[in-house]
Design an enzyme around this catalytic site. Structure first.
Site, PDB file in Angstrom:
ATOM      1  N   SER A  59       0.842  -1.188   0.000  1.00 26.73           N
ATOM      2  CA  SER A  59       0.000   0.000   0.000  1.00 26.73           C
ATOM      3  C   SER A  59       0.878   1.239   0.000  1.00 26.73           C
ATOM      4  O   SER A  59       2.017   1.218   0.477  1.00 26.73           O
ATOM      5  CB  SER A  59      -0.936   0.022   1.212  1.00 26.73           C
ATOM      6  OG  SER A  59      -0.193   0.101   2.411  1.00 26.73           O
ATOM      7  N   HIS A  73      -3.573   7.286  -3.515  1.00 25.55           N
ATOM      8  CA  HIS A  73      -3.479   6.119  -2.640  1.00 25.55           C
ATOM      9  C   HIS A  73      -3.686   4.865  -3.483  1.00 25.55           C
ATOM     10  O   HIS A  73      -4.520   4.842  -4.382  1.00 25.55           O
ATOM     11  CB  HIS A  73      -4.577   6.199  -1.563  1.00 25.55           C
ATOM     12  CG  HIS A  73      -4.984   4.858  -1.020  1.00 25.55           C
ATOM     13  ND1 HIS A  73      -6.130   4.199  -1.448  1.00 25.55           N
ATOM     14  CD2 HIS A  73      -4.400   4.047  -0.108  1.00 25.55           C
ATOM     15  CE1 HIS A  73      -6.230   3.051  -0.799  1.00 25.55           C
ATOM     16  NE2 HIS A  73      -5.194   2.930   0.005  1.00 25.55           N
ATOM     17  N   ARG A  77      -3.976  -6.391  -2.015  1.00 24.73           N
ATOM     18  CA  ARG A  77      -3.748  -7.331  -0.921  1.00 24.73           C
ATOM     19  C   ARG A  77      -4.380  -8.698  -1.206  1.00 24.73           C
ATOM     20  O   ARG A  77      -5.311  -8.822  -1.997  1.00 24.73           O
ATOM     21  CB  ARG A  77      -4.329  -6.766   0.372  1.00 24.73           C
ATOM     22  CG  ARG A  77      -5.809  -6.475   0.278  1.00 24.73           C
ATOM     23  CD  ARG A  77      -6.331  -5.622   1.430  1.00 24.73           C
ATOM     24  NE  ARG A  77      -7.751  -5.322   1.249  1.00 24.73           N
ATOM     25  CZ  ARG A  77      -8.232  -4.306   0.536  1.00 24.73           C
ATOM     26  NH1 ARG A  77      -7.400  -3.466  -0.054  1.00 24.73           N
ATOM     27  NH2 ARG A  77      -9.529  -4.121   0.428  1.00 24.73           N
TER      28      ARG A  77
END
Length: 269
Positions: A59, A73, A77
C-alpha cells in the site's frame, strides 16, 4: 507473526509525506476482525474460537506539497483464512484512487482512463463495477461527500480462479505509475497562493476523517494484536487543518471540486 517494511519520505521537495508499506503477516484473527468480515457476508467457521489467517499486501499514500498535485493512494492485498475443517477461504482486494485539492478535468480523465485500460484487459465489466464501488466506499457519510474523485476499488474477489484474479491485480498495480506520475510532473512546479495551500489543508482534514472513521484497512490494522501503529497510520498527512464552519464562495474553484465530490462523474465517456 510475520512483518513487513515501511518506507516513509517526509518534507521532500515534491512530496510533503509519502509512504509505502509492504507486509506479510499471519496469526489468529481477532474476534472483532472476524465480526467485521462476517458482516460482509463471510461464513467463517472457527475451531475452538480460533481462525488462523495470513495476509499480504502493498500500500502507498502520497501527499504532495503543491496543492495542484493530487494526493494518491493505492493498496493491493491477498487474504487467506483456515476454517475449522481445514478448508481455506481466500480473496483479493485493493484499488487506486485520486484525491485532488482542485479539479483538473484533464488529470481526472487520464487517471481513470489508465485504470480502465488495466481493467479492460481482463473483463470490460470490471472498470464500471469497481469505479462505482470506489465512489461508494470512499464516502464520508457525516460530510455527505467523497474523499476524492475515485478510481477503482474492490474486495472479497475470489473468482474465476486464484491465478486469474492475481493477474488482474498485477495489471492494476502496474497501472499506478502511469496513471499518477505524469500528473505529478505536470503540476509539481505550478505556482500557488497561501489561500490555495489553506484549502489543501482543509481537504487533508477530510482525508484524515475518512481514514480514522471509516477505512476498513485502518480498522483491521488497529484491531490486530501486536500490529505496528506507525505503519497503519502512515496514510495520514504530515499537516492538516480544521476550521469551524468553513464554506467556500459560490462558483469558486473550491466549490467546483466540492460539487464533484458530492456528485461523482463519469470520466471516461
Amino acid at each position: 507473526g510475520g512483518g513487513g517494511i515501511s518506507c516513509v519520505l517526509q518534507d521532500g521537495e515534491v512530496f510533503e509525506k509519502a509512504g509505502v508499506n509492504v507486509s506479510v503477516v499471519f496469526g489468529l484473527l481477532s474476534e472483532e476482525a472476524a465480526r467485521q468480515m462476517r458482516s460482509r457476508g463471510k461464513s467463517l467457521k472457527a475451531k475452538d474460537g480460533k481462525l488462523p489467517f495470513c495476509a499480504m499486501g502493498v500500500s502507498s499514500v502520497i501527499h504532495p506539497k503543491n496543492p495542484h498535485v493530487p494526493t494518491m493512494h493505492f493498496n493491493y492485498r491477498y487474504f487467506e483464512i483456515e476454517e475449522a475443517d481445514g478448508t481455506k477461504q481466500w480473496w483479493f482486494g485493493g484499488g487506486t484512487d485520486l484525491t485532488p485539492t482542485y479539479l483538473n478535468e484533464e488529470d481526472a480523465v487520464h487517471f481513470h482512463k489508465t485504470l480502465k485500460e488495466a481493467c479492460d484487459k481482463h473483463d470490460l465489466k470490471l472498470y464500471p463495477k469497481y469505479k462505482k464501488w470506489c465512489d461508494d466506499y470512499f464516502y464520508i457519510k457525516h460530510r455527505g461527500e467523497r474523499r476524492g474523485i475515485g478510481g477503482i476499488f474492490f474486495d472479497d474477489v475470489d473468482s474465476p480462479s486464484k491465478e486469474e484474479v492475481f493477474q488482474f491485480v498485477k495489471s492494476c498495480a502496474k497501472a499506478v505509475v502511469p496513471c499518477y506520475i505524469p500528473i505529478v510532473k505536470r503540476h509539481c512546479h505550478d505556482s500557488f497562493t497561501p489561500e490555495e495551500k489553506l484549502w489543501q489543508q482543509l481537504r487533508r482534514g477530510r482525508y484524515v476523517e475518512f481514514n480514522l472513521v471509516y477505512d476498513r484497512g485502518t480498522k483491521f490494522g488497529l484491531l490486530t494484536p501486536g500490529s505496528r501503529t506507525e505503519s497503519i497510520l502512515m496514510s495520514l498527512p504530515l499537516t492538516a487543518r480544521w476550521e469551524y464552519m468553513h464554506t467556500p464562495p459560490e462558483s469558486s474553484k473550491e466549490a467546483e471540486i466540492l460539487e464533484v465530490l458530492r456528485n461523482p462523474k463519469d470520466w471516461v465517456h
